[in-house]
Write a protein that holds these residues in place. Structure first.
Motif, PDB file in Angstrom:
ATOM      1  N   UNK A 246     -21.209  20.258 -19.639  1.00 43.71           N
ATOM      2  CA  UNK A 246     -20.803  21.286 -20.605  1.00 43.71           C
ATOM      3  C   UNK A 246     -21.286  22.640 -20.101  1.00 43.71           C
ATOM      4  N   UNK A 247     -20.377  23.633 -20.135  1.00 42.63           N
ATOM      5  CA  UNK A 247     -20.730  24.980 -19.673  1.00 42.63           C
ATOM      6  C   UNK A 247     -20.367  25.980 -20.763  1.00 42.63           C
ATOM      7  N   UNK A 248     -21.204  26.115 -21.788  1.00 42.61           N
ATOM      8  CA  UNK A 248     -20.857  27.023 -22.894  1.00 42.61           C
ATOM      9  C   UNK A 248     -20.872  28.487 -22.490  1.00 42.61           C
ATOM     10  N   UNK A 249     -21.497  28.805 -21.347  1.00 40.38           N
ATOM     11  CA  UNK A 249     -21.518  30.205 -20.910  1.00 40.38           C
ATOM     12  C   UNK A 249     -20.114  30.747 -20.659  1.00 40.38           C
ATOM     13  N   UNK A 250     -19.167  29.849 -20.393  1.00 37.12           N
ATOM     14  CA  UNK A 250     -17.809  30.293 -20.113  1.00 37.12           C
ATOM     15  C   UNK A 250     -16.890  30.277 -21.321  1.00 37.12           C
ATOM     16  N   UNK A 251     -17.417  30.016 -22.486  1.00 38.58           N
ATOM     17  CA  UNK A 251     -16.578  29.948 -23.673  1.00 38.58           C
ATOM     18  C   UNK A 251     -16.360  31.349 -24.244  1.00 38.58           C
ATOM     19  N   UNK A 252     -15.103  31.754 -24.286  1.00 33.30           N
ATOM     20  CA  UNK A 252     -14.763  33.082 -24.790  1.00 33.30           C
ATOM     21  C   UNK A 252     -14.154  33.023 -26.177  1.00 33.30           C
ATOM     22  N   UNK A 253     -14.351  34.078 -26.935  1.00 32.42           N
ATOM     23  CA  UNK A 253     -13.802  34.155 -28.299  1.00 32.42           C
ATOM     24  C   UNK A 253     -13.226  35.535 -28.600  1.00 32.42           C
ATOM     25  N   UNK A 254     -12.966  36.283 -27.547  1.00 33.58           N
ATOM     26  CA  UNK A 254     -12.561  37.679 -27.766  1.00 33.58           C
ATOM     27  C   UNK A 254     -11.097  37.832 -28.137  1.00 33.58           C
ATOM     28  N   UNK A 255     -10.260  36.863 -27.756  1.00 34.62           N
ATOM     29  CA  UNK A 255      -8.836  36.951 -28.075  1.00 34.62           C
ATOM     30  C   UNK A 255      -8.267  35.552 -28.270  1.00 34.62           C
ATOM     31  N   UNK A 256      -6.995  35.505 -28.631  1.00 35.88           N
ATOM     32  CA  UNK A 256      -6.353  34.233 -28.944  1.00 35.88           C
ATOM     33  C   UNK A 256      -6.363  33.298 -27.734  1.00 35.88           C
ATOM     34  N   UNK A 257      -6.023  33.804 -26.575  1.00 32.62           N
ATOM     35  CA  UNK A 257      -5.937  32.949 -25.390  1.00 32.62           C
ATOM     36  C   UNK A 257      -7.308  32.380 -25.014  1.00 32.62           C
ATOM     37  N   UNK A 258      -8.337  33.207 -25.065  1.00 33.86           N
ATOM     38  CA  UNK A 258      -9.665  32.712 -24.715  1.00 33.86           C
ATOM     39  C   UNK A 258     -10.150  31.690 -25.735  1.00 33.86           C
ATOM     40  N   UNK A 259      -9.787  31.877 -27.003  1.00 30.70           N
ATOM     41  CA  UNK A 259     -10.184  30.903 -28.017  1.00 30.70           C
ATOM     42  C   UNK A 259      -9.452  29.578 -27.832  1.00 30.70           C
ATOM     43  N   UNK A 260      -8.198  29.638 -27.418  1.00 31.22           N
ATOM     44  CA  UNK A 260      -7.468  28.399 -27.147  1.00 31.22           C
ATOM     45  C   UNK A 260      -8.105  27.627 -25.996  1.00 31.22           C
ATOM     46  N   UNK A 261      -8.483  28.367 -24.952  1.00 37.01           N
ATOM     47  CA  UNK A 261      -9.150  27.719 -23.816  1.00 37.01           C
ATOM     48  C   UNK A 261     -10.503  27.149 -24.249  1.00 37.01           C
ATOM     49  N   UNK A 262     -11.204  27.905 -25.094  1.00 37.93           N
ATOM     50  CA  UNK A 262     -12.508  27.433 -25.571  1.00 37.93           C
ATOM     51  C   UNK A 262     -12.349  26.192 -26.436  1.00 37.93           C
ATOM     52  N   UNK A 263     -11.331  26.179 -27.286  1.00 36.95           N
ATOM     53  CA  UNK A 263     -11.091  25.011 -28.136  1.00 36.95           C
ATOM     54  C   UNK A 263     -10.856  23.759 -27.280  1.00 36.95           C
ATOM     55  N   UNK A 264     -10.106  23.920 -26.197  1.00 39.71           N
ATOM     56  CA  UNK A 264      -9.862  22.782 -25.307  1.00 39.71           C
ATOM     57  C   UNK A 264     -11.165  22.307 -24.664  1.00 39.71           C
ATOM     58  N   UNK A 265     -11.993  23.238 -24.220  1.00 39.72           N
ATOM     59  CA  UNK A 265     -13.257  22.867 -23.584  1.00 39.72           C
ATOM     60  C   UNK A 265     -14.229  22.252 -24.594  1.00 39.72           C
ATOM     61  N   UNK A 266     -14.231  22.761 -25.808  1.00 41.18           N
ATOM     62  CA  UNK A 266     -15.089  22.198 -26.851  1.00 41.18           C
ATOM     63  C   UNK A 266     -14.658  20.767 -27.165  1.00 41.18           C
TER      64      UNK A 266
END
Length: 344
Positions: A246-266
């Motif tokens: 798990x690499x939470x340092x790369x989880x972004x929440x600044x925009x819709x696309x980064x949140x979608x990527x973060x949701x997949x990683x979570x």
């Protein structure tokens, strides 16, 4: 006619017998206890074998280590589920200002950074469970079987952790098999606390205690004779740590696309944590089963004799017998009786 007076039953002597002074009670206690000890010793009952409190230390460590790992994984899974729910809700409503998701990410990142301490060192960065201290796997550029098996004889000097105590030598020669190369590296580096294996890509994989990894990473160096590695002074080489699960340092929440990527990683991280949790629970079940199978049997030889001694003391009239009985029963309560009955 004079009537002889009978001794008063309420006089000082009688009262002293019915209500002995503290010093007399202590004397009676000591005499009664000594009497029981002497009588029991004369019967020579067999000693009790070790009890639950003396359970083998490795078995205790297995149970406590698994429980600590489970506690960490359950906490981690709960935080990931909450983060997953918040991310999905935020993507649905497109509300980007409440800051709740960002707080969830920070909370999980802090939990993950404390993995080693929180899990008691039982979980490594890939969430592999072991009751031994957690380890860090890494590879070293140039340390591949394809590179090491070719060339003339060469002796490599490898510095692990700095200082002469961490200086190891590996002798390479033409014709060595892949297994022999790996074995020579492993034998040479084992005294420094580093074990060596090989992965499917033919890279040597080094495994060191996680606590020692920062020192190894910052000081690893090698010296050859110009065949496989440069001659002269020790040359720093780059060690690449195996990526954590798990690499939470790369989880972004600044925009819709980064949140979608973060949701997949979570979601992937949660699946990984739940799989690890299932494995550790199996380990705990196995350890608990070993506890049940290795519980020492209570040695009953001589118990009948001890009971007989106790009964004899109980049948004797007087204050001393009463003190003996009450002192012997101190601390006996329902929970202790139930626990003893369960052992059968």
């Amino acid at each position: 006619m004079e009537i002889a007076q009978r001794p008063s039953t309420t006089g000082p002597s009688a009262r002293a017998t019915a209500n002995p002074a503290p010093g007399q009670a202590e004397t009676a206690l000591g005499d009664a206890g000594a009497a029981i000890d002497q009588a029991a010793a004369s019967k020579a009952p067999a000693p009790l074998r070790r009890g639950l409190s003396n359970m083998d230390a490795p078995l205790q460590n297995d149970v406590s280590g698994a429980q600590q790992a489970i506690d960490f994984l359950e906490q981690t899974a709960a935080q990931l589920r909450a983060l997953k729910t918040d991310l999905a809700a935020k993507l649905t409503t497109r509300n980007m200002r409440d800051g709740q998701v960002e707080a969830r990410v920070r909370q999980f990142s802090e939990t993950w950074r404390n993995r080693t301490q929180a899990s008691g060192g039982t979980l490594d960065a890939q969430l592999n469970y072991s009751n031994q201290p957690s380890t860090q796997r890494f590879t070293v550029r140039g340390m591949t079987l394809a590179n090491l098996r070719n060339g003339a004889r060469e002796t490599l000097a490898i510095s692990v952790g700095g200082g002469t105590a961490g200086l190891r030598s590996v002798h390479l020669a033409p014709g060595l098999s892949d297994g022999e190369i790996v074995s020579r590296f492993d034998q040479a580096m084992a005294p420094a606390g580093v074990r060596v294996s090989v992965n499917k890509d033919g890279e040597l994989v080094f495994t060191a205690p996680e606590s020692a990894w920062p020192g190894i990473r910052d000081s690893l160096a090698v010296q050859g004779s110009g065949i496989r590695f440069p001659a002269g002074q020790l040359n720093r080489i780059k060690a690449d740590a195996e990526a954590p699960a798990v690499v939470p340092e790369g989880w972004g929440t600044s925009d819709i696309e980064s949140m979608r990527a973060t949701l997949q990683q979570v979601t992937q991280a949660l699946a990984h944590v739940e799989a690890a949790l299932s494995k550790v629970r199996q380990e705990l079940a196995a350890a608990s089963q070993r506890v049940q199978s290795e519980l020492p049997e209570i040695e009953v030889a001589g118990m009948g004799q001890m009971a007989e001694v106790f009964a004899n003391v109980a049948n004797e009239p007087g204050y001393s017998a009463l003190v003996s009985l009450t002192s012997a029963l101190v601390g006996i309560n329902r929970d202790r009786v139930v626990s003893l009955l369960r052992l059968s």
